[in-house]
Scaffold this motif. Structure first.
Motif, short mmCIF file in Angstrom:
data_model
loop_
_atom_site.label_atom_id
_atom_site.label_comp_id
_atom_site.label_asym_id
_atom_site.label_seq_id
_atom_site.Cartn_x
_atom_site.Cartn_y
_atom_site.Cartn_z
N ARG A 38 0.84 -1.20 0.00
CA ARG A 38 0.00 0.00 0.00
C ARG A 38 0.88 1.25 0.00
N GLY A 39 0.32 2.36 -0.45
CA GLY A 39 1.09 3.60 -0.51
C GLY A 39 1.36 4.17 0.87
N TRP A 40 2.36 5.04 0.96
CA TRP A 40 2.73 5.64 2.24
C TRP A 40 1.62 6.53 2.77
N ARG A 41 0.84 7.14 1.87
CA ARG A 41 -0.29 7.97 2.32
C ARG A 41 -1.25 7.15 3.17
N PHE A 42 -1.54 5.93 2.69
CA PHE A 42 -2.49 5.07 3.39
C PHE A 42 -1.95 4.68 4.76
N GLY A 43 -0.64 4.41 4.84
CA GLY A 43 -0.05 4.07 6.13
C GLY A 43 -0.14 5.20 7.13
N ILE A 44 0.14 6.43 6.68
CA ILE A 44 0.04 7.59 7.56
C ILE A 44 -1.41 7.83 7.97
N LEU A 45 -2.32 7.73 7.03
CA LEU A 45 -3.74 8.01 7.29
C LEU A 45 -4.31 7.04 8.32
N THR A 46 -4.10 5.75 8.10
CA THR A 46 -4.66 4.76 9.02
C THR A 46 -3.91 4.75 10.35
N GLY A 47 -2.57 4.80 10.28
CA GLY A 47 -1.78 4.81 11.51
C GLY A 47 -2.07 6.01 12.37
N GLY A 48 -2.18 7.20 11.74
CA GLY A 48 -2.47 8.42 12.49
C GLY A 48 -3.85 8.42 13.10
N SER B 166 -11.49 12.22 13.53
CA SER B 166 -10.99 13.60 13.52
C SER B 166 -9.56 13.66 12.99
N ALA B 167 -8.71 12.75 13.46
CA ALA B 167 -7.33 12.72 13.00
C ALA B 167 -7.25 12.32 11.54
N ALA B 168 -8.08 11.37 11.12
CA ALA B 168 -8.08 10.95 9.72
C ALA B 168 -8.39 12.12 8.81
N MET B 169 -9.38 12.93 9.18
CA MET B 169 -9.76 14.06 8.34
C MET B 169 -8.69 15.14 8.35
N ALA B 170 -8.07 15.36 9.52
CA ALA B 170 -7.00 16.37 9.60
C ALA B 170 -5.79 15.95 8.78
N LEU B 171 -5.40 14.68 8.86
CA LEU B 171 -4.26 14.19 8.10
C LEU B 171 -4.55 14.20 6.60
N SER B 172 -5.77 13.83 6.24
CA SER B 172 -6.14 13.84 4.83
C SER B 172 -6.02 15.24 4.23
N ALA B 173 -6.27 16.25 5.06
CA ALA B 173 -6.23 17.63 4.57
C ALA B 173 -4.82 18.07 4.20
N GLU C 178 -9.98 10.15 -1.52
CA GLU C 178 -11.31 10.19 -0.89
C GLU C 178 -11.75 8.80 -0.47
N ARG C 179 -11.48 7.81 -1.30
CA ARG C 179 -11.85 6.43 -0.95
C ARG C 179 -11.14 5.99 0.31
N ASN C 180 -9.84 6.28 0.40
CA ASN C 180 -9.07 5.88 1.57
C ASN C 180 -9.53 6.60 2.84
N LEU C 181 -9.91 7.87 2.69
CA LEU C 181 -10.39 8.62 3.85
C LEU C 181 -11.70 8.02 4.37
N ILE C 182 -12.64 7.76 3.47
CA ILE C 182 -13.91 7.18 3.88
C ILE C 182 -13.70 5.82 4.53
N PHE C 183 -12.87 5.00 3.92
CA PHE C 183 -12.59 3.67 4.49
C PHE C 183 -12.00 3.80 5.89
N GLY D 186 -0.51 16.18 -6.53
CA GLY D 186 -1.15 17.16 -5.65
C GLY D 186 -0.21 18.29 -5.30
N LYS D 187 -0.78 19.34 -4.78
CA LYS D 187 0.02 20.49 -4.35
C LYS D 187 0.68 20.20 -3.02
N ARG D 188 1.84 20.79 -2.81
CA ARG D 188 2.49 20.66 -1.51
C ARG D 188 1.68 21.40 -0.46
N PRO D 189 1.51 20.79 0.71
CA PRO D 189 0.77 21.48 1.78
C PRO D 189 1.62 22.60 2.35
N PRO D 190 0.99 23.59 2.98
CA PRO D 190 1.78 24.64 3.65
C PRO D 190 2.56 24.05 4.81
#
Length: 337
Positions: free
Chosen positions: A117-127, A135-142, A151-156, A249-253
């Motif tokens: 799985r991608g590193w994004r998914f590891g951070i999202l689920t682990g966080g 709440s953390a999932a939505m903040a990390l997704s942002a 979006e699919r990974n966030l909902i899951f 995607g764009k780099r986050p601030p």
């Protein structure tokens, strides 16, 4: 004021639909005992057709609610944090909780890599498992770079941590009784392992008032980790995106504004500058903002896409849940030997 009328005309319908769905979810939660976040998510998915219609009145407002209202709710979470409350727990138990958060996120990254799985998914689920669930999932997704699976990974993730948190709310108090933990050990275990705040409160106070108070305090320490974790990940992602073409995607601030707001409110509350009644009101407003935004997030994602995530993803988030439970339990056990 023409800009305000234009803004309301563009986003009002989608926002109001999200509010109605959130209110329905809260009604179901209060009258039937179902988790409000889970209900908001499932009801939102049922109204996915509103977000699919490019020419409809609701799509822009749903996008606004899922993005901006979410950040507003996360920022207000800071009003629940107080350094004074945390000091009373002691440095050793605080260290167990903090290391549990850090190691669970690293475990998620490692598990995602091993499962392909991608590193994004590891951070999202682990966080989300490590800090405060949905709440953390939505903040990390942002702050994570977007791709076609975001979006699919966030909902899951939100769906999974809410279900697992509800199961833990029922099962973990039974474990504390089975192993005859005292109120402090029980509180640290429940607060350090269950994902969502509401389920921590429910589980803790179902054991005893003392256990509930300790569990809530420990959970708030995990919530306080949201700001530094988001900041560190934001900086690392920004550097990674700068040298890699992997993401479109764009780099986050470097420091997202909702994290700035979270820190400001946490500092003000720690200094005693926010009256208790105002802090409570901000906490309730934060909960409603997150509930409304998760309803909007549900509307943006189809059920079919969630089911495409696969069994490996389910295995990963369950493994992360078991990992943090075992780590916190081991830490508390060794401290009380």
């Amino acid at each position: 004021m023409s800009w305000a009328r234009s803004f309301v005309r563009k986003n009002g319908h989608g926002f109001l639909v999200s509010v109605v769905v959130a209110a329905a979810a809260q009604f179901l939660s209060e009258h039937y005992g179902a988790p409000a976040m889970l209900m908001a998510l499932l009801l939102g998915i049922a109204f996915h057709f509103l977000a699919e219609d490019d020419e409809g009145d609701c799509k822009a407002g749903i996008e606004f609610t899922a993005r901006t209202v979410l950040r507003f709710g996360v920022a207000l979470l800071g009003a629940r944090i107080s350094v004074e409350l945390m000091v009373g727990l002691g440095p050793q138990l605080i260290a167990v909780v903090i290391f549990g958060v850090i190691l669970t996120i690293l475990f998620g990254l490692l598990g995602a890599r091993l499962l392909g799985r991608g590193w994004r998914f590891g951070i999202l689920t682990g966080g989300s498992v490590a800090i405060c669930g949905a709440s953390a999932a939505m903040a990390l997704s942002a702050i994570l770079p977007k791709n076609e699976h975001s979006e699919r990974n966030l909902i899951f993730t939100v769906l999974s941590v809410t279900v697992l948190s509800t199961v833990a709310m029922i099962a973990y108090p039974i474990l504390t009784e089975t192993f005859a933990f005292d109120y402090e050990v029980s509180g640290v275990f429940l607060g350090g392992t269950i994902h969502d705040v509401a389920q921590v409160v429910g589980a803790g106070f179902s054991v005893s008032d003392e256990t509930g108070e300790v569990a809530t305090l420990v959970k708030l320490i995990r919530v306080a980790m949201l700001a530094p974790v988001v900041l560190i990940i934001s900086v690392l992602v920004r550097r990674h995106a700068e040298f890699s073409d992997e993401d479109e995607g764009k780099r986050p601030p470097i420091l997202p504004m909702f994290v700035v707001g979270f820190l400001i409110f946490a500092i003000l509350n720690s200094l005693g500058l926010i009256p208790a009644v105002v802090s409570e009101g901000m906490a309730n407003l934060s909960r409603w903002a997150l509930l409304v935004s998760i309803a909007a997030v549900g509307m943006k994602t189809s059920l079919k896409r969630i089911l495409d995530v696969g069994g490996q993803a389910i295995a990963l988030i369950v493994a992360e849940t078991v990992f943090i439970a075992l780590f916190v339990l081991a830490g508390v056990y060794f401290l009380h030997m």
